[in-house]
Write an enzyme that holds these catalytic residues in place. Structure first.
Site, short mmCIF file in Angstrom:
data_model
loop_
_atom_site.label_atom_id
_atom_site.label_comp_id
_atom_site.label_asym_id
_atom_site.label_seq_id
_atom_site.Cartn_x
_atom_site.Cartn_y
_atom_site.Cartn_z
N GLU A 235 0.88 -1.17 0.00
CA GLU A 235 0.00 0.00 0.00
C GLU A 235 0.91 1.22 0.00
O GLU A 235 1.47 1.58 1.04
CB GLU A 235 -0.90 0.00 1.25
CG GLU A 235 -1.91 -1.14 1.30
CD GLU A 235 -3.13 -0.88 0.40
OE1 GLU A 235 -3.22 0.20 -0.21
OE2 GLU A 235 -3.98 -1.79 0.31
N CYS A 269 -2.41 9.54 2.53
CA CYS A 269 -1.95 8.95 1.26
C CYS A 269 -2.92 9.18 0.12
O CYS A 269 -2.51 9.22 -1.03
CB CYS A 269 -1.69 7.46 1.45
SG CYS A 269 -3.14 6.59 2.05
P1 NAD Z 1 8.18 4.69 4.97
O1 NAD Z 1 8.15 3.90 3.72
O2 NAD Z 1 9.37 5.55 5.22
O3 NAD Z 1 8.06 3.75 6.26
C1 NAD Z 1 7.04 2.78 6.41
C2 NAD Z 1 7.53 1.66 7.30
O4 NAD Z 1 8.66 1.04 6.68
C3 NAD Z 1 7.98 2.08 8.70
O5 NAD Z 1 7.49 1.14 9.63
C4 NAD Z 1 9.48 2.04 8.64
O6 NAD Z 1 10.07 1.67 9.86
C5 NAD Z 1 9.75 0.97 7.60
N1 NAD Z 1 10.98 1.23 6.85
C6 NAD Z 1 11.48 2.43 6.47
N2 NAD Z 1 12.63 2.27 5.77
C7 NAD Z 1 12.85 0.95 5.70
C8 NAD Z 1 13.87 0.15 5.12
N3 NAD Z 1 14.91 0.69 4.48
N4 NAD Z 1 13.79 -1.19 5.24
C9 NAD Z 1 12.75 -1.76 5.88
N5 NAD Z 1 11.77 -1.05 6.47
C10 NAD Z 1 11.80 0.29 6.39
O7 NAD Z 1 6.84 5.54 4.95
P2 NAD Z 1 6.34 6.64 5.97
O8 NAD Z 1 7.18 7.87 5.81
O9 NAD Z 1 6.22 6.06 7.32
O10 NAD Z 1 4.86 6.92 5.41
C11 NAD Z 1 4.62 7.81 4.37
C12 NAD Z 1 4.38 7.09 3.05
O11 NAD Z 1 3.42 6.06 3.22
C13 NAD Z 1 3.81 8.01 1.99
O12 NAD Z 1 4.39 7.72 0.74
C14 NAD Z 1 2.33 7.64 1.97
O13 NAD Z 1 1.67 7.94 0.77
C15 NAD Z 1 2.40 6.19 2.22
N6 NAD Z 1 1.14 5.70 2.74
C16 NAD Z 1 0.40 4.87 1.99
C17 NAD Z 1 -0.84 4.43 2.47
C18 NAD Z 1 -1.71 3.50 1.68
O14 NAD Z 1 -2.67 2.99 2.26
N7 NAD Z 1 -1.45 3.26 0.42
C19 NAD Z 1 -1.27 4.85 3.72
C20 NAD Z 1 -0.47 5.71 4.46
C21 NAD Z 1 0.75 6.12 3.97
#
Ligand code: NAD
Length: 494
Positions: A235, A269
């Site tokens: 997602e 998002c």
């Molecule tokens: P992110 O991708 O930075 O982090 C999400 C999760 O991934 C966190 O738990 C983090 O600890 C983990 N993570 C981060 N880097 C990682 C790595 N290198 N290896 C493994 N795990 C890692 O996202 P964010 O900043 O927390 O959230 C914002 C993003 O999420 C935006 O792009 C937003 O659009 C998206 N989002 C999508 C939805 C949806 O339902 N499609 C909902 C909410 C947010």
């Protein structure tokens, strides 16, 4: 390691400098994963009563922790309590009730059509749990975005590890310390941590991974999953276009767009990321948006208890930089100490401007001028496929035209965000905005393996003779007559 408890922020073996063993024994989460897999294999998560009890416990967790959640999200992220209660608690509970109401029906075997050759047999689809599921959640809706997938995973009979975002610290603590005491510790666990911990966690073999977050991290998760051929739901995010046609009720459009854009200070998002409209509509929309913003947040949104803040300093600086695109038509004020960015509308933004190159994830609404619906559609189709797409018009034909000639994860005509509030609709992205879907029955199906089953009787062996060697054209004729799927769905023999 005891399951169901918080895994230390630094994996034990790394913190203590323990000698390296083989890859499995070295991984700090391997014991937890194999414990959960053993629980899953024992079959205890399969009965309806077990799943229902765990789901009801999730409801109690939400009830008991409601106040703490509202305080934690306000402190972590500057969330407005009304918006937090609506998005984190109320919508999660709707998902829970939808699931509890329908679970026994969803779990039932689905009988399927049979050919003449299998008419005497039992053919059905069994919805089976995958096994051990990993759910990784982001910070922007830190309860909703782990809980809604968790409801689906529990309903489908899986054991689950939840990895909440490390960004929303107080909320992470409520989840890590609170949740395990509501759920069966042999089957459910919370793992905390950031990139190093999640990287180690992802080295383990899971049976399903559900990731919500950014597209770049989605790629990392999918690569890790590929090593074990683990199926994934991703997602992700991106830029959601919002087309406003020349024929519409401008006041209503402005209110619906402003609500969707500025809810949670734009950190949603599926928020409308930018507007596409003609220059004439831009001139009408700007005063209407000013009125909507003033109605919602008063003359100074900074003083409003109903307008949120940017979650972190790094995000604040990133969003602030995007204010340089186009011309500031409304808002534009910032305060780094408070991580405040006013609800802002940027006019005459060019497609090549920095703000059009990345997901904004903040309270800024750029307007890109186009000359026609066709040009808006071409613009949308020339970019990555978005998670959500919005089209406003009093003419239903225009809304349908945008719907039919574009592609996106979800679509909402004449409003914003509202499509995601319905558990009866699938929620998910396509292309760069993600892979797979969830909500309501779609969550249950996502976390269930659909096992195709045929059970035959032991008798009637002569009926099987045509498929056995020695082969002949005559035998093939019998197979054709008994097994062929006919286009009109009628039977050739009976
Ligand atoms: P992110 O991708 O930075 O982090 C999400 C999760 O991934 C966190 O738990 C983090 O600890 C983990 N993570 C981060 N880097 C990682 C790595 N290198 N290896 C493994 N795990 C890692 O996202 P964010 O900043 O927390 O959230 C914002 C993003 O999420 C935006 O792009 C937003 O659009 C998206 N989002 C999508 C939805 C949806 O339902 N499609 C909902 C909410 C947010």
């Amino acid at each position: 390691m005891e399951t169901g408890t918080v895994v230390p922020l630094l994996p034990e073996s790394e913190a203590s400098g323990a000698p390296e063993g083989d890859a499995t024994s070295r991984n700090p989460y391997a014991g937890l994963v194999s414990h959960l897999r053993a629980s899953w294999l024992s079959g205890k998560t399969r009965p309806l009563e077990y799943r229902t009890a765990q789901l009801e416990a999730l409801g109690r967790f939400l009830d008991d922790k409601k106040q703490q959640i509202l305080e934690a999200t306000a402190s972590d992220l500057g969330k407005v309590p009304f918006e937090a209660e609506l998005s984190e608690i109320f919508l999660s509970k709707n998902e829970l009730y939808e699931t509890l109401k329908n679970l026994s029906r969803w779990m039932k075997d689905e009988q399927v059509d049979r050919t003449l050759a299998t008419r005497m047999d039992s053919a059905f689809i069994r919805k089976e749990p995958y096994g051990v599921v990993l759910i990784i959640a982001p910070w922007n809706y830190p309860i909703h975005l782990f809980l809604v997938p968790l409801i689906g995973a529990v309903a489908a009979g899986n054991c689950v590890i939840v990895k909440p975002s490390e960004m929303s610290k107080k909320t992470e603590r409520i989840v890590a310390e609170g949740l395990p005491s509501y759920l069966d510790k042999d089957c459910f666990a919370v793992v905390t941590g950031g990139v190093p911990e999640t990287t180690r966690l992802l080295e383990n073999k899971f049976d399903y991974i559900f990731f919500t977050g950014s597209p770049p991290v989605g790629r990392i998760v999918m690569t890790a999953a590929a090593k074990h051929l683990t199926p994934v739901t991703l997602e992700l995010g991106g830029k959601n276009p919002c087309y406003v046609s020349d024929t519409c009720d401008v006041t209503n459009v402005a209110r619906r767009v402003a609500w969707g854009r500025f809810f949670n200070a734009g950190q949603t998002c599926i928020a409308p990321d930018y507007l596409l409209c003609t220059v004439e509509m831009q001139e009408k929309l700007i005063p209407a948006l000013r009125e909507a913003i003033t109605d919602f947040y008063g003359p100074n949104p900074r003083e409003s208890p109903d307008f949120g803040r940017i979650a972190g300093d790094k995000q604040f600086r990133r969003v602030q930089r995007l204010l340089g695109s186009g011309r500031v038509a409304l808002g534009g004020q910032t305060d780094e100490a408070e991580r405040y960015i006013a609800p802002t509308v940027l006019a005459d933004v060019q497609p090549s401007d920095p703000i059009m190159q990345e997901e904004i994830f903040g309270p800024i609404l750029p307007i890109v001028v186009i000359t026609s619906t066709d040009e808006a559609i071409d613009f949308i189709n020339s970019r990555e496929r978005p998670l959500a797409l919005y089209a406003f018009s009093s003419d239903d034909k225009v809304v349908n035209q945008v719907l039919e000639r574009t592609s996106s994860g979800g679509f909402c005509g004449n409003d914003t965000l509202m499509h995601m509030s319905m558990p009866s609709l699938p929620f998910g992205g396509i292309g760069n905005s993600g892979l797979g879907r969830h909500h309501g029955k779609f969550s249950f199906d996502t976390f269930s393996h659909h096992r195709g089953c045929l059970k035959r009787g032991m008798g009637w062996e002569p009926l099987n003779a045509p498929r056995y060697p020695p082969y002949s054209q005559q035998k093939f004729g019998v197979i054709r007559a008994t097994c062929k799927v006919t286009r009109k769905n009628d039977c050739t023999l009976l």
